[in-house]
Design a protein around this motif. Sequence first.
Motif: not given
Length: 194
Positions: A136-142, A149-162, A164-172
């Motif tokens: 939902d967070y990284v689909e190509p329309g976003r 940063a979230a897409r790069e994290a996803l390239a490493n692992s799903l957990d890293q993407a989770v 990054v998404e949580l950190q950025q969402t809370i900050s936002h």
Amino acid sequence: PELFSALVPMFHEELLTALSAHLSDYRYQHCLRVEKQAMRIAQEIGADVTRAGIAGLLHDYAKERTDEAFRVMITAQHLDAELLNYGNAIWHGVVGRYFVEQELGIHDAAILQAIGRHTVGDPHMTTLDKIVFVADYVEPGRHFPGVEAAREALANSLDQAVAVELQQTISHLVERHVKIYPTTFATYNELGTN
Ligand code: GDP
Ligand code: FE
Ligand code: FE
Ligand code: FE
């Protein structure tokens, strides 16, 4: 024609018609992209591609319902009354899963849970939950700041993407001075910190 899958009591085309009947075109297109993105992630990590696709497609099914419809559902399903202090951003997933179940006849617990958790997560998210949460967070329309940063994290692992998404969402959310649902904090504490 073939059934979309044994998990859904209708043909794929009927499911698309049902979804599009309840959503603006722009959100319907987002759902189609999340379906594809979720299937792609599931494929890459060897998870359940079929459930990922269905949950991804339907995750925002209830997003354009009225506040009143959500309040009625919260009461009817005897959900936590604390939910009434929030709004559509929280309701469309946490409460939206009941619209998917009742209106579309989808009873698969894993799919409904992933839809229910797609916005606020959960400290004990399953792989399927994480796939939909991240897709939902990284689909190509976003295109928001931080999506790369979230897409790069996803390239490493799903957990890293989770994380990054949580950190950025809370900050936002804090920057916008909006109320944060307790589960969002609990998820961040469990999966978003190092
Ligand atoms: P969308 O439905 O595809 O736009 O994406 P989401 O369902 O992931 O998020 C919907 C909105 O809810 C986004 O603007 C998020 O930033 C926001 N959101 C996520 N967690 C919380 C929360 O705890 N509280 C509030 N108020 N908003 C949240
Ligand atoms: Fe959503
Ligand atoms: Fe999300
Ligand atoms: Fe979405």
